[in-house]
Motif scaffolding. Structure first.
Motif, PDB file in Angstrom:
ATOM      1  N   ARG A   1       0.795  -1.224   0.000  1.00 58.71           N
ATOM      2  CA  ARG A   1       0.000   0.000   0.000  1.00 58.71           C
ATOM      3  C   ARG A   1       0.829   1.277   0.000  1.00 58.71           C
ATOM      4  O   ARG A   1       0.298   2.344   0.285  1.00 58.71           O
ATOM      5  CB  ARG A   1      -0.936   0.000   1.197  1.00 58.71           C
ATOM      6  CG  ARG A   1      -1.952  -1.103   1.130  1.00 58.71           C
ATOM      7  CD  ARG A   1      -2.840  -1.085   2.353  1.00 58.71           C
ATOM      8  NE  ARG A   1      -3.823  -2.126   2.255  1.00 58.71           N
ATOM      9  CZ  ARG A   1      -5.046  -1.955   1.788  1.00 58.71           C
ATOM     10  NH1 ARG A   1      -5.439  -0.786   1.366  1.00 58.71           N
ATOM     11  NH2 ARG A   1      -5.879  -2.962   1.730  1.00 58.71           N
ATOM     12  N   ALA A   2       2.123   1.206  -0.300  1.00 55.52           N
ATOM     13  CA  ALA A   2       2.963   2.399  -0.295  1.00 55.52           C
ATOM     14  C   ALA A   2       3.933   2.373  -1.465  1.00 55.52           C
ATOM     15  O   ALA A   2       4.434   1.323  -1.848  1.00 55.52           O
ATOM     16  CB  ALA A   2       3.721   2.502   1.015  1.00 55.52           C
ATOM     17  N   LEU A   3       4.198   3.543  -2.009  1.00 56.15           N
ATOM     18  CA  LEU A   3       5.053   3.681  -3.182  1.00 56.15           C
ATOM     19  C   LEU A   3       5.863   4.959  -3.042  1.00 56.15           C
ATOM     20  O   LEU A   3       5.300   6.023  -2.789  1.00 56.15           O
ATOM     21  CB  LEU A   3       4.178   3.747  -4.433  1.00 56.15           C
ATOM     22  CG  LEU A   3       4.832   4.077  -5.747  1.00 56.15           C
ATOM     23  CD1 LEU A   3       5.621   2.867  -6.245  1.00 56.15           C
ATOM     24  CD2 LEU A   3       3.785   4.455  -6.768  1.00 56.15           C
TER      25      LEU A   3
ATOM     26  N   LEU B   1       3.357   7.874  -1.983  1.00 49.73           N
ATOM     27  CA  LEU B   1       1.938   7.651  -2.272  1.00 49.73           C
ATOM     28  C   LEU B   1       1.494   6.480  -1.406  1.00 49.73           C
ATOM     29  O   LEU B   1       2.162   5.452  -1.371  1.00 49.73           O
ATOM     30  CB  LEU B   1       1.734   7.309  -3.740  1.00 49.73           C
ATOM     31  CG  LEU B   1       2.255   8.320  -4.756  1.00 49.73           C
ATOM     32  CD1 LEU B   1       2.007   7.819  -6.163  1.00 49.73           C
ATOM     33  CD2 LEU B   1       1.620   9.676  -4.549  1.00 49.73           C
ATOM     34  N   ARG B   2       0.365   6.655  -0.721  1.00 54.68           N
ATOM     35  CA  ARG B   2      -0.175   5.583   0.119  1.00 54.68           C
ATOM     36  C   ARG B   2      -1.606   5.309  -0.266  1.00 54.68           C
ATOM     37  O   ARG B   2      -2.400   6.230  -0.434  1.00 54.68           O
ATOM     38  CB  ARG B   2      -0.159   5.995   1.591  1.00 54.68           C
ATOM     39  CG  ARG B   2       1.159   5.903   2.231  1.00 54.68           C
ATOM     40  CD  ARG B   2       1.023   5.917   3.743  1.00 54.68           C
ATOM     41  NE  ARG B   2       2.342   5.969   4.318  1.00 54.68           N
ATOM     42  CZ  ARG B   2       2.692   6.800   5.277  1.00 54.68           C
ATOM     43  NH1 ARG B   2       1.831   7.631   5.783  1.00 54.68           N
ATOM     44  NH2 ARG B   2       3.920   6.766   5.733  1.00 54.68           N
TER      45      ARG B   2
ATOM     46  N   VAL C   1      -1.246  11.567  -0.946  1.00 51.90           N
ATOM     47  CA  VAL C   1      -0.040  12.039  -1.613  1.00 51.90           C
ATOM     48  C   VAL C   1       0.756  12.867  -0.602  1.00 51.90           C
ATOM     49  O   VAL C   1       0.265  13.886  -0.113  1.00 51.90           O
ATOM     50  CB  VAL C   1      -0.383  12.887  -2.856  1.00 51.90           C
ATOM     51  CG1 VAL C   1       0.880  13.387  -3.537  1.00 51.90           C
ATOM     52  CG2 VAL C   1      -1.253  12.099  -3.821  1.00 51.90           C
ATOM     53  N   HIS C   2       1.973  12.394  -0.275  1.00 53.36           N
ATOM     54  CA  HIS C   2       2.818  13.047   0.723  1.00 53.36           C
ATOM     55  C   HIS C   2       4.081  13.589   0.076  1.00 53.36           C
ATOM     56  O   HIS C   2       4.771  12.861  -0.640  1.00 53.36           O
ATOM     57  CB  HIS C   2       3.243  12.047   1.803  1.00 53.36           C
ATOM     58  CG  HIS C   2       2.106  11.460   2.568  1.00 53.36           C
ATOM     59  ND1 HIS C   2       1.681  11.959   3.767  1.00 53.36           N
ATOM     60  CD2 HIS C   2       1.300  10.402   2.303  1.00 53.36           C
ATOM     61  CE1 HIS C   2       0.670  11.236   4.224  1.00 53.36           C
ATOM     62  NE2 HIS C   2       0.414  10.279   3.339  1.00 53.36           N
TER      63      HIS C   2
ATOM     64  N   TRP D   1      -3.653   7.122 -10.852  1.00 47.27           N
ATOM     65  CA  TRP D   1      -2.491   7.110 -11.737  1.00 47.27           C
ATOM     66  C   TRP D   1      -1.499   8.157 -11.254  1.00 47.27           C
ATOM     67  O   TRP D   1      -1.857   9.106 -10.553  1.00 47.27           O
ATOM     68  CB  TRP D   1      -2.896   7.374 -13.190  1.00 47.27           C
ATOM     69  CG  TRP D   1      -3.520   8.722 -13.400  1.00 47.27           C
ATOM     70  CD1 TRP D   1      -4.858   9.022 -13.362  1.00 47.27           C
ATOM     71  CD2 TRP D   1      -2.845   9.949 -13.662  1.00 47.27           C
ATOM     72  NE1 TRP D   1      -5.041  10.357 -13.579  1.00 47.27           N
ATOM     73  CE2 TRP D   1      -3.820  10.950 -13.770  1.00 47.27           C
ATOM     74  CE3 TRP D   1      -1.513  10.305 -13.816  1.00 47.27           C
ATOM     75  CZ2 TRP D   1      -3.507  12.292 -14.025  1.00 47.27           C
ATOM     76  CZ3 TRP D   1      -1.186  11.629 -14.073  1.00 47.27           C
ATOM     77  CH2 TRP D   1      -2.194  12.596 -14.178  1.00 47.27           C
ATOM     78  N   VAL D   2      -0.243   7.985 -11.652  1.00 49.87           N
ATOM     79  CA  VAL D   2       0.804   8.951 -11.360  1.00 49.87           C
ATOM     80  C   VAL D   2       1.795   8.958 -12.520  1.00 49.87           C
ATOM     81  O   VAL D   2       2.038   7.921 -13.138  1.00 49.87           O
ATOM     82  CB  VAL D   2       1.526   8.656 -10.023  1.00 49.87           C
ATOM     83  CG1 VAL D   2       2.219   7.318 -10.075  1.00 49.87           C
ATOM     84  CG2 VAL D   2       2.502   9.763  -9.659  1.00 49.87           C
TER      85      VAL D   2
END
Length: 154
Positions: free
Chosen positions: A26-28, A37-38, A51-52, A121-122
């Motif tokens: 669940r994290a990128l 990104l979570r 979005v952190h 999406w990112v």
């Protein structure tokens, strides 16, 4: 459709030359900006994307079928040493591919975004760009790429 985990390719990202860092199901971590990104749970158990940046939480998006804008935000940063630009959003109903075009003062860059959990999406690229256009399904949205907020002290 399984929205519980990020679906990542086994190959390097098409949005940059670096491989996206999957920190768990669940994290990128984005390779150029270092942003996180979570995937979380929103109301009624719907998928949500957090979005952190280095400055903190920038955006929270909960999957919705009402008035979905495929483009949620766009930022640039990194100074002159390693400039980067990124954009993110929600996949509209019926769209599974998002084409993203970053435009700058003298150049442009078109990439296919990475899909997250079949809902978001990112796209991240090297360089500073002024605007970004997102094409997903029948929708097309353009926005300005804002500068990254300053990091919090402490």
């Amino acid at each position: 459709m399984d929205r519980a985990d990020f679906r990542m390719p086994d190959e390097p990202s098409r949005t940059s030359s670096a491989t996206l860092a999957v920190l768990g199901p669940r994290a990128l971590r984005l390779p150029l900006s270092g942003w996180l990104l979570r995937l979380a749970r929103g109301s009624e158990g719907r998928p949500a994307l957090e979005v952190h940046s280095g400055a903190g939480l920038i955006d929270v998006s909960v999957v919705s079928t009402l008035c979905v804008s495929p483009l949620r935000g766009a930022r640039r940063g990194g100074g002159t040493a390693a400039p980067w630009s990124l954009a993110w959003g929600q996949l509209p109903t019926g769209a599974d591919v998002v084409e993203v075009s970053f435009r700058g003062w003298r150049r442009s860059r078109c990439v296919q975004a990475v899909t997250l959990a079949d809902a978001y999406w990112v796209a991240e690229v090297d360089g500073h760009f002024r605007s970004v256009t997102c094409s997903a399904g029948a929708g097309r949205v353009t926005t300005r790429v804002a500068r990254e907020a300053r990091r919090r002290e402490g």
